[in-house]
Enzyme design. Structure first.
Site, mmCIF file in Angstrom:
data_model
loop_
_atom_site.group_PDB
_atom_site.id
_atom_site.type_symbol
_atom_site.label_atom_id
_atom_site.label_comp_id
_atom_site.label_asym_id
_atom_site.label_seq_id
_atom_site.Cartn_x
_atom_site.Cartn_y
_atom_site.Cartn_z
ATOM 1 N N GLY A 94 5.587 11.979 53.788
ATOM 2 C CA GLY A 94 4.192 12.077 54.207
ATOM 3 C C GLY A 94 3.215 11.831 53.076
ATOM 4 O O GLY A 94 2.075 11.436 53.291
ATOM 5 N N ASP A 254 16.141 18.521 55.248
ATOM 6 C CA ASP A 254 15.512 17.371 54.586
ATOM 7 C C ASP A 254 15.397 17.595 53.087
ATOM 8 O O ASP A 254 15.047 16.673 52.358
ATOM 9 C CB ASP A 254 14.123 17.099 55.189
HETATM 10 P P1 AMP Z 1 8.433 19.616 51.715
HETATM 11 O O1 AMP Z 1 8.267 21.008 52.226
HETATM 12 O O2 AMP Z 1 7.633 19.324 50.477
HETATM 13 O O3 AMP Z 1 9.858 19.232 51.549
HETATM 14 O O4 AMP Z 1 7.799 18.666 52.823
HETATM 15 C C1 AMP Z 1 8.169 18.668 54.176
HETATM 16 C C2 AMP Z 1 7.507 17.518 54.884
HETATM 17 O O5 AMP Z 1 6.081 17.640 54.869
HETATM 18 C C3 AMP Z 1 7.794 16.150 54.295
HETATM 19 O O6 AMP Z 1 7.863 15.266 55.372
HETATM 20 C C4 AMP Z 1 6.574 15.886 53.440
HETATM 21 O O7 AMP Z 1 6.352 14.523 53.220
HETATM 22 C C5 AMP Z 1 5.475 16.516 54.273
HETATM 23 N N1 AMP Z 1 4.331 16.952 53.465
HETATM 24 C C6 AMP Z 1 4.261 18.037 52.651
HETATM 25 N N2 AMP Z 1 3.023 18.136 52.110
HETATM 26 C C7 AMP Z 1 2.292 17.108 52.579
HETATM 27 C C8 AMP Z 1 0.935 16.667 52.393
HETATM 28 N N3 AMP Z 1 0.077 17.330 51.611
HETATM 29 N N4 AMP Z 1 0.541 15.555 53.050
HETATM 30 C C9 AMP Z 1 1.387 14.882 53.858
HETATM 31 N N5 AMP Z 1 2.654 15.246 54.080
HETATM 32 C C10 AMP Z 1 3.123 16.351 53.445
HETATM 33 MG MG MG Z 2 11.040 17.846 51.183
#
Ligand code: AMP
Ligand code: MG
Length: 487
Positions: A94, A254
Site C-alpha cells: 500500500g 503477510d
Molecule cells: P503492515 O502492518 O505494515 O505489515 O501493513 C499491512 C498492510 O497495510 C500492507 O498491505 C501495507 O502496505 C498496508 N499499509 C500500512 N500502512 C499503510 C499506509 N500508511 N498507507 C497505505 N498502506 C499501508
Molecule cells: Mg507487512
C-alpha cells in the site's frame, strides 16, 4: 521522475516480468526535499553500490525511487494475508514498491524495496506515507538482528523526504530502502492460491525454489520439499527469536517470509524483564502475538501456507492434505531441537550432553528468571561471568539467591565454557529506551544518538569500555513499554 544513467546501478525486474498478475507497475511519489538520515555503507558495498554516489543528490533520488535506472520497472506487489486471524484477500504494497533485484557479493539476488514511497492501488484507506521514527526503528532493529546472526531483511538507508505527514501530530516523512532475499510472503502464496490459477501458483513456487530453497528442485516432490524447507527455515528462525528475546509484534501471514528472513519491523521489541506473556504492541489486545505464542503462531501461519500450496502437493486432495500435515508436524520437533541447542549454547554447555541432565537445569532457570523478572539479556551475559567464578552480578538479578546458588553448583559441575557463552549471549541489543531516545533525537534533526547506538549494536558480543549505558536495562522511570504499528 527521471532516469538515472549511473553505470554502477543495475536493477533487474525479474519479479515484475514474471509475475504480472501480482505486480502493478508504479512510481514513487516525489520527495520534495530529500535528506539522508542514515546510510548502511557496509551493505552498500556488498551490493556493489558506491556510498559516495548514494550520498549525492542523484543517489538520494534513487533511494527515494524518484529516479531509477532506465531498465528498472518498479512495482507494487500483491499479496493477501491473515491479519490477527482474519483473512484479507487483497493487501499488497500500500505504501511500498519493489524497485527491482540486484546481485549481492554472495552471488544471490536481493530485492531493493522502498517503504513509505506513496500511495499505490493497494493503499485502501492508508495515506501511503511513512514517518522518520518507525522507519529508523526498522533500520535499527533489522541491522541489530543481522549483527546477532539472525536471518532478516536488511536496511540500506533512511531518507527524510521533506514532506510532513499527519499522524498523532505532523511528523517528518521518510522512505526506508530495504534489502531482502525476496519479498515472497506466506501471503503471496495465499494470493496466488485465491486467484485459482494453478499455473501461477506453480510459477511462484518455482521462483521461491530458485531464489531460496534450491535443494528442493532435486526432490521427487519438489513442492513438498519447498514446503518442508520453509517449515525448517521458520522453525530455526523462531528459535532464534525466542533465544534472543525478540518479540515481532505483528506476525500476520503477510509478515512471514518464504526465505526464513525476519520481515516487517513494526511494533517489535526486545524483551527486558523475562515475562513469557509479554506483549508490546498497542493493537494486540488479546495477546495473540505475545512472546510465548510466537512459535505457535508461526506454525499456524505455516498451516495457511500448506493450504495455499495444496494443489501442488498431489493431484489427489486427500493425499495432498496427508503430505502437508506430515510436513507441518516437523515444525515442533525442529523448533524444540533448535531452541534446546541454542539454550545449551547460551549456558555454555557442550552439545551432546544428556538431555536428562540439561533439560531440568534449563527449566529451573527459566522459572527462576520468570519469578524474578530478571533482565533477560544482561542475565545471560552475567552468567558468563558466573561461569568464570564470579556469580554476584547474576545472583543480584534473582529473587531467590539460595536457589540460584544451588542451581549454579549443578550447572558449573557440567563445566560451562565462558568464552563460548560470550560468543552467543549479546551485551548490546536495541533496548527500548535507547531506541526511543535515538528516534526522538533523529526526528528532531539530531542523528548523533542513532549513530552511537548503531556503533554499539554492530558488534553485539564484544563488550567495550565506554558503552556501559548501552548494556544496562532501562531505568525504572522508563515504565511499561508499548509499541505502535509502523505507520
Ligand atoms: P503492515 O502492518 O505494515 O505489515 O501493513 C499491512 C498492510 O497495510 C500492507 O498491505 C501495507 O502496505 C498496508 N499499509 C500500512 N500502512 C499503510 C499506509 N500508511 N498507507 C497505505 N498502506 C499501508
Ligand atoms: Mg507487512
Amino acid at each position: 521522475m527521471s532516469d538515472i544513467a549511473h553505470s554502477s546501478v543495475t536493477l533487474d525486474g525479474r519479479f515484475a516480468r514474471e509475475f504480472k498478475e501480482m505486480a502493478i507497475p508504479w512510481r514513487a511519489q516525489e520527495a520534495p526535499d530529500p535528506h539522508l538520515l542514515v546510510l548502511n555503507e557496509d551493505l552498500a558495498a556488498e551490493l556493489g553500490l558506491d556510498p559516495v554516489f548514494l550520498r549525492s543528490p542523484e543517489g538520494l533520488l534513487l533511494l527515494t525511487g524518484n529516479a531509477v535506472p532506465a531498465e528498472a520497472s518498479p512495482v507494487a506487489q500483491a499479496y493477501a494475508g491473515h491479519q490477527f486471524g482474519w483473512y484479507a484477500p487483497r493487501l499488497g504494497d500500500g505504501r511500498a514498491l519493489l524497485l527491482g533485484e540486484i546481485a549481492h557479493a554472495d552471488g544471490q539476488l536481493r530485492d531493493i524495496h522502498l517503504k513509505g514511497s506513496g500511495r499505490t492501488p493497494f493503499a485502501r484507506n492508508g495515506d501511503g506515507q511513512a514517518v522518520v521514527g518507525p522507519m529508523l526503528r526498522e533500520y535499527i532493529v533489522s541491522e541489530s538482528m543481522h549483527a546477532l546472526n539472525i536471518p532478516t531483511t536488511r536496511s540500506l538507508a533512511v531518507v527524510a523526504t521533506g514532506r510532513p505527514v499527519q499522524r498523532e501530530a505532523l511528523l517528518p516523512g521518510a522512505v526506508l530502502t530495504r534489502v531482502a532475499g525476496s519479498h515472497l510472503r506466506v501471503g503471496s502464496f495465499q494470493y496466488a492460491r485465491s486467484a485459482d490459477d494453478t499455473g501461477l501458483l506453480r510459477r511462484l513456487a518455482d521462483y521461491a525454489i530458485a531464489r531460496h530453497h534450491r535443494a528442493a528442485a532435486g526432490a521427487g516432490n519438489r513442492y513438498l520439499a519447498l514446503f518442508q524447507a520453509v517449515v525448517s527455515a521458520q522453525a530455526t528462525l523462531l528459535a532464534r527469536w525466542m533465544l534472543v528475546g525478540f518479540v515481532h509484534g505483528v506476525m500476520n501471514t503477510d509478515n512471514m517470509t518464504i526465505s526464513g528472513e525476519t520481515i516487517d519491523y513494526g511494533p517489535c521489541a526486545f524483551m527486558d524483564g523475562f515475562d513469557p506473556a509479554v506483549v508490546y504492541s498497542s493493537i494486540d489486545e488479546s495477546g495473540r502475538y505475545s512472546y510465548r505464542n510466537q512459535p505457535v503462531v508461526a506454525e499456524w501461519n505455516l498451516a495457511r501456507l500448506a493450504e495455499s500450496v495444496l494443489p501442488l502437493l498431489h493431484d489427489d486432495q486427500e493425499q495432498a492434505v496427508d503430505l502437508a500435515v506430515e510436513a507441518l508436524s516437523g515444525f515442533r520437533p525442529q523448533y524444540s531441537d533448535a531452541w534446546s541447542a541454542g539454550m545449551n549454547a547460551k549456558l555454555g554447555l557442550r552439545q551432546g550432553l544428556d538431555a536428562e541432565l540439561t533439560s531440568p537445569l534449563v527449566d529451573e532457570l527459566m522459572t527462576l528468571l520468570q519469578e524474578s523478572r530478571a533482565d533477560y539479556t544482561s542475565f545471560f551475559r552475567h552468567l558468563g561471568t558466573a561461569a568464570r567464578g564470579q556469580a554476584e552480578a547474576a545472583r543480584g538479578q534473582v529473587l531467590d539467591p539460595a536457589r540460584f546458588d544451588a542451581w549454579v553448583r549443578r550447572w558449573r559441575a557440567l563445566a560451562p565454557d565462558a568464552d563460548a557463552m560470550d560468543r552467543v549471549n549479546p551485551v548490546y541489543i536495541p533496548r527500548n529506551h535507547l531506541v526511543e531516545e535515538a528516534l526522538a533525537a533523529a526526528t528532531g534533526g539530531n542523528t548523533g544518538p542513532l549513530e552511537r547506538l548503531m556503533d554499539a549494536l554492530a558488534a553485539p558480543f564484544d563488550e567495550r569500555p565506554g558503552l556501559e549505558r548501552y548494556a544496562a536495562p532501562a531505568p525504572e522511570s522508563f515504565g511499561p513499554y508499548r509499541t505502535f504499528c509502523g505507520t
